[in-house]
Motif scaffolding. Structure first.
Motif, mmCIF file in Angstrom:
data_model
loop_
_atom_site.group_PDB
_atom_site.id
_atom_site.type_symbol
_atom_site.label_atom_id
_atom_site.label_comp_id
_atom_site.label_asym_id
_atom_site.label_seq_id
_atom_site.Cartn_x
_atom_site.Cartn_y
_atom_site.Cartn_z
ATOM 1 N N VAL A 87 6.736 28.264 64.670
ATOM 2 C CA VAL A 87 6.946 29.648 64.223
ATOM 3 C C VAL A 87 6.747 30.615 65.382
ATOM 4 N N TYR A 88 5.718 30.392 66.199
ATOM 5 C CA TYR A 88 5.469 31.290 67.337
ATOM 6 C C TYR A 88 6.550 31.149 68.398
ATOM 7 N N ARG A 89 7.032 29.942 68.646
ATOM 8 C CA ARG A 89 8.128 29.760 69.620
ATOM 9 C C ARG A 89 9.355 30.562 69.192
ATOM 10 N N GLU A 90 9.734 30.434 67.920
ATOM 11 C CA GLU A 90 10.906 31.155 67.420
ATOM 12 C C GLU A 90 10.699 32.670 67.476
ATOM 13 N N ALA A 91 9.482 33.121 67.150
ATOM 14 C CA ALA A 91 9.194 34.561 67.171
ATOM 15 C C ALA A 91 9.247 35.115 68.593
ATOM 16 N N LEU A 92 8.715 34.381 69.549
ATOM 17 C CA LEU A 92 8.744 34.840 70.944
ATOM 18 C C LEU A 92 10.186 34.926 71.448
ATOM 19 N N LEU A 93 10.996 33.916 71.157
ATOM 20 C CA LEU A 93 12.397 33.944 71.581
ATOM 21 C C LEU A 93 13.138 35.107 70.929
ATOM 22 N N ALA A 94 12.879 35.358 69.644
ATOM 23 C CA ALA A 94 13.538 36.454 68.940
ATOM 24 C C ALA A 94 13.108 37.817 69.481
ATOM 25 N N SER A 95 11.926 37.900 70.071
ATOM 26 C CA SER A 95 11.407 39.166 70.592
ATOM 27 C C SER A 95 11.728 39.380 72.067
ATOM 28 N N GLY A 96 12.530 38.522 72.664
ATOM 29 C CA GLY A 96 12.949 38.724 74.049
ATOM 30 C C GLY A 96 12.115 38.001 75.090
ATOM 31 N N TRP A 97 11.137 37.223 74.673
ATOM 32 C CA TRP A 97 10.357 36.430 75.630
ATOM 33 C C TRP A 97 11.183 35.217 76.039
ATOM 34 N N GLN A 98 11.006 34.771 77.269
ATOM 35 C CA GLN A 98 11.714 33.588 77.766
ATOM 36 C C GLN A 98 10.704 32.525 78.139
ATOM 37 N N ARG A 99 11.035 31.290 77.786
ATOM 38 C CA ARG A 99 10.155 30.176 78.136
ATOM 39 C C ARG A 99 10.072 30.090 79.649
ATOM 40 N N TRP A 100 8.888 29.868 80.173
ATOM 41 C CA TRP A 100 8.645 29.895 81.614
ATOM 42 C C TRP A 100 8.024 28.573 82.027
ATOM 43 N N ASP A 101 8.687 27.895 82.924
ATOM 44 C CA ASP A 101 8.186 26.610 83.413
ATOM 45 C C ASP A 101 7.283 26.875 84.619
ATOM 46 N N ALA A 102 6.140 27.467 84.349
ATOM 47 C CA ALA A 102 5.192 27.821 85.416
ATOM 48 C C ALA A 102 4.392 26.594 85.812
ATOM 49 N N ARG A 103 4.018 26.548 87.030
ATOM 50 C CA ARG A 103 3.141 25.479 87.518
ATOM 51 C C ARG A 103 1.864 26.106 87.997
ATOM 52 N N PRO A 104 0.731 25.804 87.512
ATOM 53 C CA PRO A 104 0.469 24.903 86.395
ATOM 54 C C PRO A 104 0.497 25.650 85.057
ATOM 55 N N CYS A 105 1.009 25.003 84.049
ATOM 56 C CA CYS A 105 0.996 25.522 82.679
ATOM 57 C C CYS A 105 0.846 24.338 81.748
ATOM 58 N N PRO A 106 -0.310 24.083 81.254
ATOM 59 C CA PRO A 106 -1.585 24.766 81.424
ATOM 60 C C PRO A 106 -2.273 24.344 82.725
ATOM 61 N N GLU A 107 -3.327 25.076 83.052
ATOM 62 C CA GLU A 107 -4.048 24.789 84.287
ATOM 63 C C GLU A 107 -4.867 23.509 84.186
ATOM 64 N N GLN A 108 -5.222 23.121 82.978
ATOM 65 C CA GLN A 108 -5.945 21.865 82.766
ATOM 66 C C GLN A 108 -5.454 21.248 81.466
ATOM 67 N N LYS A 109 -5.686 19.974 81.297
ATOM 68 C CA LYS A 109 -5.216 19.268 80.110
ATOM 69 C C LYS A 109 -5.884 19.858 78.871
ATOM 70 N N THR A 110 -5.073 20.152 77.859
ATOM 71 C CA THR A 110 -5.584 20.747 76.640
ATOM 72 C C THR A 110 -5.051 20.004 75.429
ATOM 73 N N GLU A 111 -5.761 20.155 74.337
ATOM 74 C CA GLU A 111 -5.300 19.590 73.077
ATOM 75 C C GLU A 111 -4.402 20.611 72.404
ATOM 76 N N GLY A 112 -3.414 20.151 71.687
ATOM 77 C CA GLY A 112 -2.483 21.049 71.028
ATOM 78 C C GLY A 112 -1.284 21.333 71.909
ATOM 79 N N GLU A 113 -0.591 22.425 71.635
ATOM 80 C CA GLU A 113 0.605 22.791 72.401
ATOM 81 C C GLU A 113 0.323 24.042 73.216
ATOM 82 N N TYR A 114 0.533 23.959 74.523
ATOM 83 C CA TYR A 114 0.292 25.070 75.444
ATOM 84 C C TYR A 114 1.607 25.365 76.150
ATOM 85 N N THR A 115 2.110 26.596 76.013
ATOM 86 C CA THR A 115 3.369 26.974 76.652
ATOM 87 C C THR A 115 3.190 28.315 77.363
#
Length: 195
Positions: A87-115
């Motif tokens: 739901v948040y991915r779709e909302a961000l795209l609809a609001s003009g945000w663009q997915r960013w393949d930043a390095r590092p993203c995330p800065e450390q290993k995390t549980e769940g989904e980090y974008t």
């Protein structure tokens, strides 16, 4: 008659000073309180179940004096982490945000989904994960004195969003090319002769 005229002029000047001084002060205070980045988050088209009990935190300076502003919002979702992240991915795209393949993203290993995301002069880190009680290792021993977690705290998902100014986000800066070590440029002549 002259006294009445001076009195009216003094009232008019006082009223003008008051009006010209208070209005800018009012708008300056209002601008300090309303951060446009939080306004962007408020406008995200997410259902009410995906944004309950939002808590906002701000650190740093709006004008990047010493440290640029970091805005953080943490909220809860009533649905599981996978559904909430979608739901948040779709909302961000609809609001003009663009997915960013930043390095590092995330800065450390995390549980769940980090974008990571970008929009105009802002960067956003989105982290959607299960609540802490579900994220813990189920095989870990439980201390008998520890209180059992509240069942409501174990449902749904946690959502964290961090917004930075792109100029302050180190991931937006180009990384220098690795420089060769001095031994690669100038090999030791004794080692070359031993071959």
């Amino acid at each position: 008659m002259r006294g009445d005229r001076q009195m009216r002029l003094a009232v008019l000047i006082g009223f003008s000073i008051l009006l010209l001084g208070l209005l800018p002060a009012f708008f300056a205070v209002r601008a300090q309180q309303e951060d446009p980045a939080f306004g962007l988050l408020d406008e995200l088209p997410v259902p009410a179940w995906a944004n309950t009990a939002a808590v906002d935190e701000v650190s740093g300076s709006r004008w990047c004096l010493l440290e640029c502003r970091l805005r953080e919002r943490t909220t809860r979702s009533e649905q599981p982490a996978e559904q909430t992240a979608e739901v948040y991915r779709e909302a961000l795209l609809a609001s003009g945000w663009q997915r960013w393949d930043a390095r590092p993203c995330p800065e450390q290993k995390t549980e769940g989904e980090y974008t990571c995301w970008r929009r105009d002069e802002l960067t956003l880190d989105l982290w959607v994960r299960p609540p802490a009680c579900l994220a813990a290792n189920p095989e870990a021993p439980v201390e008998p004195k520890a209180a059992a977690p509240d069942p409501e705290d174990c449902e749904g998902a946690l959502v964290s969003m961090k917004i930075r100014d792109a100029i302050a986000d180190e991931r937006t800066r180009p990384r220098p090319a690795p420089q060769p070590s001095p031994t690669e440029l100038y090999p030791d002549p004794e080692e070359e002769g031993s071959d």
